[in-house]
Design a protein around this motif. Sequence first.
Motif, PDB file in Angstrom:
ATOM      1  N   LEU A 228      48.412  92.797  98.812  1.00 59.56           N
ATOM      2  CA  LEU A 228      47.458  93.879  98.584  1.00 59.56           C
ATOM      3  C   LEU A 228      46.225  93.584  99.432  1.00 59.56           C
ATOM      4  O   LEU A 228      45.400  92.742  99.075  1.00 59.56           O
ATOM      5  CB  LEU A 228      47.080  93.969  97.099  1.00 59.56           C
TER       6      LEU A 228
ATOM      7  N   ARG B 201      42.759 104.779 106.884  1.00 62.20           N
ATOM      8  CA  ARG B 201      43.927 104.275 106.153  1.00 62.20           C
ATOM      9  C   ARG B 201      43.592 103.060 105.284  1.00 62.20           C
ATOM     10  O   ARG B 201      44.433 102.608 104.518  1.00 62.20           O
ATOM     11  CB  ARG B 201      45.032 103.906 107.146  1.00 62.20           C
TER      12      ARG B 201
ATOM     13  N   ASP C  43      41.940 102.927  97.431  1.00 63.13           N
ATOM     14  CA  ASP C  43      42.794 103.543  96.417  1.00 63.13           C
ATOM     15  C   ASP C  43      44.167 102.880  96.321  1.00 63.13           C
ATOM     16  O   ASP C  43      44.660 102.583  95.224  1.00 63.13           O
ATOM     17  CB  ASP C  43      42.964 105.036  96.696  1.00 63.13           C
ATOM     18  N   GLU C  44      44.792 102.659  97.466  1.00 68.47           N
ATOM     19  CA  GLU C  44      46.134 102.066  97.463  1.00 68.47           C
ATOM     20  C   GLU C  44      46.117 100.650  96.889  1.00 68.47           C
ATOM     21  O   GLU C  44      47.007 100.261  96.123  1.00 68.47           O
ATOM     22  CB  GLU C  44      46.683 102.048  98.894  1.00 68.47           C
ATOM     23  N   THR C  45      45.081  99.881  97.238  1.00 73.05           N
ATOM     24  CA  THR C  45      44.990  98.512  96.733  1.00 73.05           C
ATOM     25  C   THR C  45      44.782  98.497  95.224  1.00 73.05           C
ATOM     26  O   THR C  45      45.433  97.724  94.501  1.00 73.05           O
ATOM     27  CB  THR C  45      43.836  97.770  97.430  1.00 73.05           C
TER      28      THR C  45
ATOM     29  N   ALA D 157      45.624 100.792  93.083  1.00 69.62           N
ATOM     30  CA  ALA D 157      46.869 101.227  92.449  1.00 69.62           C
ATOM     31  C   ALA D 157      47.882 100.084  92.390  1.00 69.62           C
ATOM     32  O   ALA D 157      48.591  99.913  91.388  1.00 69.62           O
ATOM     33  CB  ALA D 157      47.450 102.427  93.204  1.00 69.62           C
ATOM     34  N   GLY D 158      47.952  99.289  93.458  1.00 65.90           N
ATOM     35  CA  GLY D 158      48.854  98.142  93.472  1.00 65.90           C
ATOM     36  C   GLY D 158      48.475  97.099  92.445  1.00 65.90           C
ATOM     37  O   GLY D 158      49.345  96.496  91.792  1.00 65.90           O
TER      38      GLY D 158
END
Length: 394
Positions: free
Chosen positions: A193, A371, A375-377, A379-380
């Motif tokens: 992450l 990119r 948010d992606e981190t 969520a992970g």
Amino acid sequence: MRVLSFTTLYPNAVQPRHGVFVEERLRHLAASGEVELTVVAPVPWFPSRHPRFGRYARFAEVPREETRHGLRVLHPRYPVLPKVGMNAAPGLLAAALWPSLQRLERARGPFDLIDAHYFYPDGVAAVWLGQRLGKPVVVTSRGTDVNWIPRYRAPRAQLRWAARRAAGLISVSAALGEHLRALGVSRERITVLRNGVDLDTFRPLSEAGAALRHKLGLSAPVLLSVGSLIERKGHHLSIEALRGLPGATLLIAGEGPLRPQLERQAEVAGVADRVRFLGPVAHADLPRYYSAADVFVLASSREGMPNVVLEALACGVPVAACNAEGVSELLAEPVAGRIVPRREAESLRETVSALLAELPPHEAVRAYALRFGWDETSAGQLALFRTVMEKSAA
């Protein structure tokens, strides 16, 4: 989820830049609304605030508790022993924090898991505390903790012990994940992450950047480095490279013990008039400095997932960086900048010169950086925490 985040790498009122990359990750995690987060960020114990003790006195000035970005942050003390401290650090840290965590649970109720940042000594201590408290522990490795410290026998053994017992393992880059594998961790136990960047705070500020250049009397090209003035950050290489970049000015933001040595180097190299030592720059002020630069330079010998690279890209500034661990994962396309093939001044000079000759538009660099939001981190992290809690409850 009630999460206790545990780390010695965290900013405080006295050291606002210390571990800011951990704070950024945690405050965006808390912003998800899915965790109730308490931060325990221990600091070394020192008996006096008297200025004659220098940086040690600053530890005594750190408040016992504060609120940062809406998060409650506790700063209990732990002992640090010179010379023998490296091997004993996890045990000393865990023993000192055990009473504090017991009191915290009694006062605020039980938490669901421990989220530790930096594997040694923090992660090792957290795993020991988690076993005593009956809580699962997730440990995030960040750089030196797994790519340098395992060279020493006793810390390596402790890292292996903790890695076997942690309920979850996070690496901020794929490259650091390979160092975890070298400690005997199977690939399927490692969750990568990466760090992220606050895209609202770090953005191109053309007018502010131009105003800063005017204020400092700068003309193009302007190079910027941000980092502590210590050997592994490679500022000495940037200064040496400047000799072959006529007309360029190098801004260095940061503080550290090597400043007098670096100033002497600039004098001897004949570039003192083109090197500006800015001292420590507040995190909130950095976007102006990034926006004033043409190229961001990172000459580190090792990094985890350097936030300064992400910040520069988010401000529309391309990067010339030595290939320290996760850097190549960030500079994956030409628009983002270039990797310095060899960590030496001449190679750095050639790379910066080539980048200056073909500077990508700020808008294109910024578009590439989009990119790398948080948010992606976050969520992970949440997904891993849920998995760990389900296994713990089974």
